[in-house]
Scaffold this motif. Structure first.
Motif, PDB file in Angstrom:
ATOM      1  N   ALA A 140     -26.630 -28.139 -30.952  1.00 15.46           N
ATOM      2  CA  ALA A 140     -26.993 -27.584 -29.650  1.00 15.46           C
ATOM      3  C   ALA A 140     -28.499 -27.363 -29.549  1.00 15.46           C
ATOM      4  O   ALA A 140     -29.125 -27.658 -28.517  1.00 15.46           O
ATOM      5  CB  ALA A 140     -26.249 -26.271 -29.429  1.00 15.46           C
ATOM      6  N   MET A 145     -30.901 -26.649 -26.265  1.00  9.68           N
ATOM      7  CA  MET A 145     -30.203 -25.464 -25.756  1.00  9.68           C
ATOM      8  C   MET A 145     -30.765 -24.204 -26.404  1.00  9.68           C
ATOM      9  O   MET A 145     -31.097 -24.197 -27.587  1.00  9.68           O
ATOM     10  CB  MET A 145     -28.695 -25.571 -26.032  1.00  9.68           C
ATOM     11  N   THR A 150     -26.230 -21.820 -26.269  1.00 10.28           N
ATOM     12  CA  THR A 150     -25.399 -22.256 -27.400  1.00 10.28           C
ATOM     13  C   THR A 150     -24.182 -21.364 -27.546  1.00 10.28           C
ATOM     14  O   THR A 150     -23.053 -21.844 -27.772  1.00 10.28           O
ATOM     15  CB  THR A 150     -26.221 -22.230 -28.706  1.00 10.28           C
ATOM     16  N   VAL A 154     -20.994 -23.455 -26.397  1.00  9.41           N
ATOM     17  CA  VAL A 154     -20.593 -24.167 -27.609  1.00  9.41           C
ATOM     18  C   VAL A 154     -19.801 -23.273 -28.559  1.00  9.41           C
ATOM     19  O   VAL A 154     -18.673 -23.602 -28.952  1.00  9.41           O
ATOM     20  CB  VAL A 154     -21.824 -24.742 -28.347  1.00  9.41           C
TER      21      VAL A 154
END
Length: 235
Positions: A140, A145, A150, A154
């Motif tokens: 990420a 990001m 993140t 994610v």
């Protein structure tokens, strides 16, 4: 008065069944609110606890993070290290009057169960975040990001799926443990049960009904949460 066990159970239920069911509703409501708010607290604390500190970071940022993490660690350790009954007595009869806060019994009950659940959920969330492979975070960051992005897009979606069983477990624990809030006057299921048993002098029959009601509540909640887990798994 019937002499057989099931006949005596029916007598208890006919006389105090509605009162006990109202107490069960109180237990369930407090447990749901406490679990939801506790999860929000736990996610906030768990996320902050896992914020990385790098050597190149600003010293002020390092110092602020260190202080915040210290406070949050103290909160987690305190509320995980003492029985909730003692916490309820300490907060409702001691800390709130000392601070001049005039919370009602219901507000205090929600508050106590929420912060207690939040302490346990903080460690669960922290473990869930750390369980995600480090390559996910590195990937990420490689595409630009930020840490917040993140986490949101994610890490947390994967961590949430991993900790769903523990969230369900906390809800069931809160349904059962809501009985300790009777020490501050909350008329939940066990409080109503004690009143019925004392009035009729039939402890065994009365507590049999209570155990069945608790089982129905916890079993239903666990099935619903298991269904949500399966939905999150996808096809």
């Amino acid at each position: 008065m019937p002499t057989d066990f099931f006949g005596r159970v029916m007598v208890v239920f006919q006389r105090y069944g509605m009162s006990m069911l109202q107490g069960a509703g109180v237990s369930l409501r407090i447990a749901l609110v406490g679990t939801i708010v506790g999860c929000i607290i736990g996610f906030a604390v768990g996320i902050v606890q896992t914020i990385p500190v790098e050597a190149k970071d600003n010293p002020i940022k390092k110092g602020v993070l260190w202080v915040i993490k210290l406070i949050m660690n103290a909160y987690v350790e305190f509320f995980r290290g003492a029985p909730m009954m003692a916490q309820a007595m300490f907060i409702y009869y001691g800390m709130l009057p000392l601070l001049g806060l005039n919370l009602s019994m219901w507000q205090a009950a929600y508050f106590i169960l929420s912060i207690n659940t939040g302490a346990y959920m903080a460690e669960t969330v922290r473990g869930g975040i750390l369980s995600i492979d480090l390559g996910q975070t590195e990937g990420a960051k490689a595409i630009g990001m930020t840490h917040v992005q993140t986490m949101l897009y994610v890490i947390l979606p994967q961590a949430l799926r991993n900790i769903m069983p523990q969230i369900g477990n906390n809800l069931i624990i809160n349904i059962n443990d809501s009985c300790v809030l009777s020490v501050i006057g909350v008329a939940e299921l066990l409080y109503k049960t004690k009143s019925a048993a004392g009035a009729l002098y039939m402890n065994f029959e009365t507590y049999t009904i209570t155990m069945i009601v608790y089982f129905i509540m916890t079993f239903t909640c666990s099935r619903i949460l298991r269904w949500l887990e399966n939905r999150m798994d996808g096809s």
